[in-house]
Design a protein around this motif. Sequence first.
Motif, PDB file in Angstrom:
ATOM      1  N   ASP A  14      -3.520  11.119  -6.144  1.00 49.73           N
ATOM      2  CA  ASP A  14      -2.940  10.083  -7.010  1.00 49.73           C
ATOM      3  C   ASP A  14      -2.673   8.794  -6.238  1.00 49.73           C
ATOM      4  O   ASP A  14      -2.877   7.692  -6.758  1.00 49.73           O
ATOM      5  CB  ASP A  14      -1.639  10.595  -7.639  1.00 49.73           C
ATOM      6  CG  ASP A  14      -1.884  11.658  -8.700  1.00 49.73           C
ATOM      7  OD1 ASP A  14      -2.984  11.651  -9.279  1.00 49.73           O
ATOM      8  OD2 ASP A  14      -0.990  12.481  -8.930  1.00 49.73           O
ATOM      9  N   GLN A  15      -2.219   8.904  -4.999  1.00 50.45           N
ATOM     10  CA  GLN A  15      -1.973   7.710  -4.196  1.00 50.45           C
ATOM     11  C   GLN A  15      -3.274   6.962  -3.900  1.00 50.45           C
ATOM     12  O   GLN A  15      -3.322   5.735  -3.964  1.00 50.45           O
ATOM     13  CB  GLN A  15      -1.283   8.106  -2.880  1.00 50.45           C
ATOM     14  CG  GLN A  15       0.153   8.568  -3.051  1.00 50.45           C
ATOM     15  CD  GLN A  15       0.733   9.088  -1.748  1.00 50.45           C
ATOM     16  OE1 GLN A  15       0.173   9.970  -1.101  1.00 50.45           O
ATOM     17  NE2 GLN A  15       1.867   8.538  -1.343  1.00 50.45           N
ATOM     18  N   ILE A  16      -4.335   7.702  -3.593  1.00 53.37           N
ATOM     19  CA  ILE A  16      -5.621   7.067  -3.297  1.00 53.37           C
ATOM     20  C   ILE A  16      -6.189   6.402  -4.545  1.00 53.37           C
ATOM     21  O   ILE A  16      -6.629   5.244  -4.505  1.00 53.37           O
ATOM     22  CB  ILE A  16      -6.611   8.107  -2.743  1.00 53.37           C
ATOM     23  CG1 ILE A  16      -6.124   8.632  -1.395  1.00 53.37           C
ATOM     24  CG2 ILE A  16      -8.004   7.509  -2.606  1.00 53.37           C
ATOM     25  CD1 ILE A  16      -6.916   9.804  -0.866  1.00 53.37           C
ATOM     26  N   ILE A  17      -6.169   7.093  -5.651  1.00 52.36           N
ATOM     27  CA  ILE A  17      -6.693   6.536  -6.897  1.00 52.36           C
ATOM     28  C   ILE A  17      -5.882   5.320  -7.326  1.00 52.36           C
ATOM     29  O   ILE A  17      -6.421   4.309  -7.787  1.00 52.36           O
ATOM     30  CB  ILE A  17      -6.705   7.618  -7.997  1.00 52.36           C
ATOM     31  CG1 ILE A  17      -7.707   8.723  -7.624  1.00 52.36           C
ATOM     32  CG2 ILE A  17      -7.058   7.017  -9.357  1.00 52.36           C
ATOM     33  CD1 ILE A  17      -7.587   9.969  -8.463  1.00 52.36           C
ATOM     34  N   GLY A  18      -4.559   5.399  -7.156  1.00 57.02           N
ATOM     35  CA  GLY A  18      -3.717   4.254  -7.490  1.00 57.02           C
ATOM     36  C   GLY A  18      -4.027   3.047  -6.634  1.00 57.02           C
ATOM     37  O   GLY A  18      -4.075   1.910  -7.120  1.00 57.02           O
ATOM     38  N   ALA A  19      -4.246   3.264  -5.325  1.00 59.98           N
ATOM     39  CA  ALA A  19      -4.578   2.150  -4.422  1.00 59.98           C
ATOM     40  C   ALA A  19      -5.908   1.520  -4.805  1.00 59.98           C
ATOM     41  O   ALA A  19      -6.053   0.293  -4.781  1.00 59.98           O
ATOM     42  CB  ALA A  19      -4.613   2.650  -2.978  1.00 59.98           C
ATOM     43  N   ILE A  20      -6.893   2.342  -5.150  1.00 59.05           N
ATOM     44  CA  ILE A  20      -8.192   1.805  -5.580  1.00 59.05           C
ATOM     45  C   ILE A  20      -8.034   0.992  -6.859  1.00 59.05           C
ATOM     46  O   ILE A  20      -8.619  -0.088  -7.001  1.00 59.05           O
ATOM     47  CB  ILE A  20      -9.202   2.951  -5.783  1.00 59.05           C
ATOM     48  CG1 ILE A  20      -9.511   3.627  -4.441  1.00 59.05           C
ATOM     49  CG2 ILE A  20     -10.489   2.435  -6.417  1.00 59.05           C
ATOM     50  CD1 ILE A  20     -10.372   4.863  -4.569  1.00 59.05           C
ATOM     51  N   GLY A  21      -7.229   1.499  -7.777  1.00 64.77           N
ATOM     52  CA  GLY A  21      -7.002   0.772  -9.028  1.00 64.77           C
ATOM     53  C   GLY A  21      -6.342  -0.571  -8.811  1.00 64.77           C
ATOM     54  O   GLY A  21      -6.735  -1.572  -9.410  1.00 64.77           O
ATOM     55  N   ARG A  22      -5.348  -0.606  -7.927  1.00 72.03           N
ATOM     56  CA  ARG A  22      -4.678  -1.879  -7.647  1.00 72.03           C
ATOM     57  C   ARG A  22      -5.630  -2.855  -6.984  1.00 72.03           C
ATOM     58  O   ARG A  22      -5.603  -4.059  -7.264  1.00 72.03           O
ATOM     59  CB  ARG A  22      -3.440  -1.630  -6.776  1.00 72.03           C
ATOM     60  CG  ARG A  22      -2.301  -0.924  -7.493  1.00 72.03           C
ATOM     61  CD  ARG A  22      -1.030  -0.916  -6.661  1.00 72.03           C
ATOM     62  NE  ARG A  22      -1.185  -0.163  -5.429  1.00 72.03           N
ATOM     63  CZ  ARG A  22      -0.973   1.147  -5.315  1.00 72.03           C
ATOM     64  NH1 ARG A  22      -0.634   1.859  -6.384  1.00 72.03           N
ATOM     65  NH2 ARG A  22      -1.118   1.747  -4.151  1.00 72.03           N
ATOM     66  N   TYR A  23      -6.479  -2.362  -6.101  1.00 71.28           N
ATOM     67  CA  TYR A  23      -7.428  -3.250  -5.420  1.00 71.28           C
ATOM     68  C   TYR A  23      -8.450  -3.793  -6.418  1.00 71.28           C
ATOM     69  O   TYR A  23      -8.791  -4.983  -6.388  1.00 71.28           O
ATOM     70  CB  TYR A  23      -8.136  -2.500  -4.294  1.00 71.28           C
ATOM     71  CG  TYR A  23      -8.844  -3.419  -3.338  1.00 71.28           C
ATOM     72  CD1 TYR A  23      -8.150  -4.017  -2.291  1.00 71.28           C
ATOM     73  CD2 TYR A  23     -10.188  -3.722  -3.484  1.00 71.28           C
ATOM     74  CE1 TYR A  23      -8.773  -4.875  -1.408  1.00 71.28           C
ATOM     75  CE2 TYR A  23     -10.818  -4.574  -2.606  1.00 71.28           C
ATOM     76  CZ  TYR A  23     -10.115  -5.144  -1.575  1.00 71.28           C
ATOM     77  OH  TYR A  23     -10.749  -6.004  -0.718  1.00 71.28           O
ATOM     78  N   CYS A  24      -8.924  -2.947  -7.310  1.00 70.40           N
ATOM     79  CA  CYS A  24      -9.876  -3.415  -8.327  1.00 70.40           C
ATOM     80  C   CYS A  24      -9.246  -4.470  -9.224  1.00 70.40           C
ATOM     81  O   CYS A  24      -9.906  -5.431  -9.627  1.00 70.40           O
ATOM     82  CB  CYS A  24     -10.370  -2.227  -9.160  1.00 70.40           C
ATOM     83  SG  CYS A  24     -11.482  -1.115  -8.281  1.00 70.40           S
ATOM     84  N   ALA A  25      -7.961  -4.292  -9.538  1.00 69.19           N
ATOM     85  CA  ALA A  25      -7.280  -5.284 -10.367  1.00 69.19           C
ATOM     86  C   ALA A  25      -7.191  -6.625  -9.658  1.00 69.19           C
ATOM     87  O   ALA A  25      -7.335  -7.691 -10.275  1.00 69.19           O
ATOM     88  CB  ALA A  25      -5.880  -4.768 -10.732  1.00 69.19           C
ATOM     89  N   ARG A  26      -6.991  -6.605  -8.322  1.00 70.96           N
ATOM     90  CA  ARG A  26      -6.889  -7.852  -7.559  1.00 70.96           C
ATOM     91  C   ARG A  26      -8.216  -8.613  -7.524  1.00 70.96           C
ATOM     92  O   ARG A  26      -8.234  -9.844  -7.536  1.00 70.96           O
ATOM     93  CB  ARG A  26      -6.434  -7.556  -6.141  1.00 70.96           C
ATOM     94  CG  ARG A  26      -4.970  -7.147  -6.009  1.00 70.96           C
ATOM     95  CD  ARG A  26      -4.645  -6.809  -4.577  1.00 70.96           C
ATOM     96  NE  ARG A  26      -4.930  -7.924  -3.684  1.00 70.96           N
ATOM     97  CZ  ARG A  26      -4.994  -7.826  -2.365  1.00 70.96           C
ATOM     98  NH1 ARG A  26      -4.839  -6.661  -1.792  1.00 70.96           N
ATOM     99  NH2 ARG A  26      -5.253  -8.898  -1.631  1.00 70.96           N
ATOM    100  N   ILE A  27      -9.327  -7.867  -7.439  1.00 73.45           N
ATOM    101  CA  ILE A  27     -10.626  -8.540  -7.287  1.00 73.45           C
ATOM    102  C   ILE A  27     -11.334  -8.747  -8.617  1.00 73.45           C
ATOM    103  O   ILE A  27     -12.481  -9.180  -8.652  1.00 73.45           O
ATOM    104  CB  ILE A  27     -11.547  -7.757  -6.333  1.00 73.45           C
ATOM    105  CG1 ILE A  27     -11.895  -6.375  -6.917  1.00 73.45           C
ATOM    106  CG2 ILE A  27     -10.911  -7.610  -4.963  1.00 73.45           C
ATOM    107  CD1 ILE A  27     -12.909  -5.611  -6.100  1.00 73.45           C
TER     108      ILE A  27
END
Length: 361
Positions: free
Chosen positions: A343-356
């Motif tokens: 969940d932490q990894i998927i959440g980090a990927i999601g936040r990064y995708c939102a930024r870019i």
Amino acid sequence: MAGKPRRPLTLSVDERRTLQGWATRGKTAQVLAHRSRIILLCADGLDNTAVARRLGVTRDTVGKWRNRFIDRRLDGLGDEPRPGAPRTLTDAQVEEVVVRTLEEVPEGATHWSRRELAARVGISASSVRRIWRAFGLQPHLVEEFKISTDPLLIDKIRDVVGLYLSPPEHAVVLSVDEKPHIQAIERSAPVLPMMPGTPERRSHDYHRHGTIDLFAALNVATGKVIGKLSAQHRAVDFRDFLDEIFHHVEPGLEIHVICDNLSTHKAPVVHKWLLAHPTVHLHFTPTYSSWINQVERWFAELQRRRLDRGVFCSLDELTRALQEWLKHWNENARPFTWTKDADQIIGAIGRYCARISGPGH
């Protein structure tokens, strides 16, 4: 004599989120990150002694920041004004440095240097350096990234991380990959050894005496590695390595093999072998996600500690060096510790995708 009772400390949801963000800044804001970690541990119920032991500081330091936070909340974690010469930089100049660093580039270049930006703003280069450090700005550094396009990204992350954090019973989990084309490099001149005040020196040019491939299977529980050297890394070579893994593992155990999406791992000859060995199961990492395969961390150790500075006058010499490295590693094996859950990894990927994914991209 009884110690002074500690003051109770609780956090709001917003305060905890802010502190967790500060605590992960690392080298860009070490002081604030360290103070944030103190407060987070205090909020988890640890006393000053336990927090001091965990972070390697004194009890007085923990007590100081506990009290500062209770009295002034997040503002209390900042540095108080110190005596000395009056401040010479204005807020407008600091803002200009930050804005120009983030939003502009100098003509004919890709990023600012301290001297260029100092000349543009009208301050000293050392002042620019201090501002950059205070705001965690490092225009001379760049990091690369690649977002996986795998349609099964989430499922594969949960599968692989699940094997790391909660391996099946009566089973062994192996992280497998190949390190291809390891070069037997001989420098064109003898290496000059390190001396007091002078590092080791070597010529930049070299002679190459061939390459060899290394198959490796890292046992994620023990840290031991099964290795096999090969002239190539074809599907039949991978099948032969699977066969070697099978004979190394204690009979009766299920074998879970984590590997990437290389075509040789999915070839018909491999499928045929798997059908004949039903206790062996392949788990594939997402595309463009080699970082999730723990054996890559072991390859990094091999590269840093044995290959980068190694001198090999023949392919046989390189082969012996790799075999000795494997033997030495397994005699002192230690596992790598996986800390992030799925969940932490998927959440980090999601936040990064939102930024870019904003208008600027």
